[in-house]
Write an enzyme that holds these catalytic residues in place. Structure first.
Site, PDB file in Angstrom:
ATOM      1  N   ARG B  50       0.658  -1.309   0.180  1.00 37.09           N
ATOM      2  CA  ARG B  50       0.145  -0.063   0.021  1.00 37.09           C
ATOM      3  C   ARG B  50       1.005   1.317  -0.025  1.00 37.09           C
ATOM      4  O   ARG B  50       1.980   1.029   0.516  1.00 37.09           O
ATOM      5  CB  ARG B  50      -0.827   0.283   1.249  1.00 37.09           C
ATOM      6  CG  ARG B  50      -1.730  -1.030   1.583  1.00 37.09           C
ATOM      7  CD  ARG B  50      -2.434  -1.137   2.902  1.00 37.09           C
ATOM      8  NE  ARG B  50      -3.176  -2.155   2.945  1.00 37.09           N
ATOM      9  CZ  ARG B  50      -4.168  -2.755   3.997  1.00 37.09           C
ATOM     10  NH1 ARG B  50      -4.322  -1.265   4.579  1.00 37.09           N
ATOM     11  NH2 ARG B  50      -4.817  -3.667   4.263  1.00 37.09           N
ATOM     12  N   ASP B  52      -0.035   5.304   1.502  1.00 34.25           N
ATOM     13  CA  ASP B  52      -0.789   6.052   1.916  1.00 34.25           C
ATOM     14  C   ASP B  52      -1.352   7.192   1.142  1.00 34.25           C
ATOM     15  O   ASP B  52      -0.793   7.656   0.138  1.00 34.25           O
ATOM     16  CB  ASP B  52      -0.432   6.672   3.339  1.00 34.25           C
ATOM     17  CG  ASP B  52      -0.145   5.672   4.407  1.00 34.25           C
ATOM     18  OD1 ASP B  52      -0.753   4.532   4.396  1.00 34.25           O
ATOM     19  OD2 ASP B  52       0.837   5.631   5.342  1.00 34.25           O
ATOM     20  N   ARG B 197       8.461   7.555   6.910  1.00 33.94           N
ATOM     21  CA  ARG B 197       7.846   8.814   7.387  1.00 33.94           C
ATOM     22  C   ARG B 197       8.436   9.053   8.711  1.00 33.94           C
ATOM     23  O   ARG B 197       8.861  10.294   9.123  1.00 33.94           O
ATOM     24  CB  ARG B 197       6.575   9.138   6.935  1.00 33.94           C
ATOM     25  CG  ARG B 197       6.157   9.161   5.931  1.00 33.94           C
ATOM     26  CD  ARG B 197       4.634   8.911   5.269  1.00 33.94           C
ATOM     27  NE  ARG B 197       3.887   9.801   6.185  1.00 33.94           N
ATOM     28  CZ  ARG B 197       2.624   9.844   6.452  1.00 33.94           C
ATOM     29  NH1 ARG B 197       2.028   9.093   5.801  1.00 33.94           N
ATOM     30  NH2 ARG B 197       2.155  10.854   7.114  1.00 33.94           N
TER      31      ARG B 197
END
Lengths: 244, 244
Positions: B50, B52, B197
């Site tokens: 995935r 985000d 992140r």
């Protein structure tokens, strides 16, 4: 009166261009609206020159004057707070009395970016001219070098914009490959309408067709817009730097 | 059944992320809708992982299978014609029986881009993390190097996503300045939720505070998310390459 010189950056995708227009959605109008908030009076700004709809800027310069003095840091901060996020002020400085961003500009550099690969642009959809056909950047560079110098550039000017004096001076003009990108840089004292985009469109066409420098010279010498190639799209074009 | 492996690029700004969601506006859903037009049947695609909301991809990989065979050139051309302009297919190839874009991935490289200058981003507003404070890229690089290797990365995982095995292997992790930009690249076999992140947010915080490697090591050793720094924003992050 106080005089300012500001440098700004913008993504031209959503705008009708630099220049204010009635009912238009121009970058100039957005900046003037932000200045109104800061100064509390209508401020007219003067850009170094227009950029067309869809054209971007890395270093557009504008000047203005005001009756009230504002610190440069405050100008940058206040405008960047008010402006849409795709328009940004890079710097503000006090300019000498009578400074005029358009008339005082000595020369300007434009950057034209081509994405040259089989698949179209996604991340850079509004920021490059996509060409799937293999472009020889070295040949493109050779063809472009023909145009360096002072010439009548009628062949590379939008047909509706013919003026009396069509002579312009190109100081530097290069094409360079960087991975999948080809970057074309052009510095001139002053540009005709659509000049960079017609030069790029023509040089790419000649490169793809395998033509040589004599063909580019013939187009230049013809002083006829119909001899040149198509106008490359606006979204690959960036006003990079204005020199004073 | 026929198996395909495709590579795609996207600007994640307008999407809810890669993964399909009910009522969601995901990249996966856009690609599946385009495949439906080409194949005339519902095709489920499997992404390498995935991304985000707001995260971009330069080389996301997905796989799918179909009962009908389509030429790879036709797949690329048809999808690029149907897809929104901020999602593009870079390539399509026939994959071996049972190929699975997620389970067969050996490792992945993410790129994180910081714009480090006094003025906020305009052209790159949705594509970089803007930091006005001067960041020492060499120090950032040193701090990041502490994390290379196999460790329990609980400190760098979104608190709500704790799993049984929190050990991951970072093969490469570098920060490099390029003009006003700082590019951070990280390659790992597999990532925890928000790992890149949180690593970037923490390393930038420590750099700005003038902390040294021992501080980074203490955060890593604590196995506690609250010991680390903020989660850097999604729009600076790019899934660059998936290796098989």
């Amino acid at each position: 009166m106080y005089h300012k010189k500001c440098v700004c950056e913008y993504d031209g995708s959503r705008y009708s261009g630099w220049q204010s227009q009635i009912g238009g959605n121009s970058i100039q109008q957005k900046i003037e609206a932000a200045l109104y908030k800061l100064y509390g009076e209508k401020i007219n700004i003067i850009g170094s020159g227009r950029t067309d709809a869809g054209v971007h800027a890395l270093g557009q310069v504008f000047s203005f004057r005001s009756e009230i003095y504002r610190e440069n840091k405050a100008v940058v901060f206040a405008l960047n707070t008010t402006l849409p996020r795709d328009i940004g002020i890079l710097s503000s400085e006090d300019a000498p009395e009578g400074f005029h961003a358009q008339f005082d500009a000595k020369n300007k550099t434009y950057l034209y970016r081509i994405l040259n690969r089989p698949a179209r642009a996604a991340l850079d959809a509004d920021r490059v001219w996509f060409r799937w056909d293999n472009i020889d950047a070295a040949r493109l560079n050779q063809l472009l070098s023909v145009l360096k110098g002072s010439y009548d550039f009628t062949s590379f000017c939008a047909a509706e914009s013919i003026k009396e004096n069509m002579v312009r001076t190109i100081n530097a003009l290069t094409a360079e490959r960087s991975g999948e990108y080809i970057n074309i840089r052009i510095n001139a004292d002053c540009f005709l309408h659509n000049m960079v985009r017609i030069i790029v469109g023509t040089a790419v066409m000649l490169t793809v067709k395998g033509e040589d420098e004599s063909c580019m010279f013939k187009i230049l010498s013809s002083k006829n817009r119909t001899a040149a190639g198509l106008t490359a799209p606006p979204y690959g074009l960036y006003l990079e730097k204005v020199n004073y």
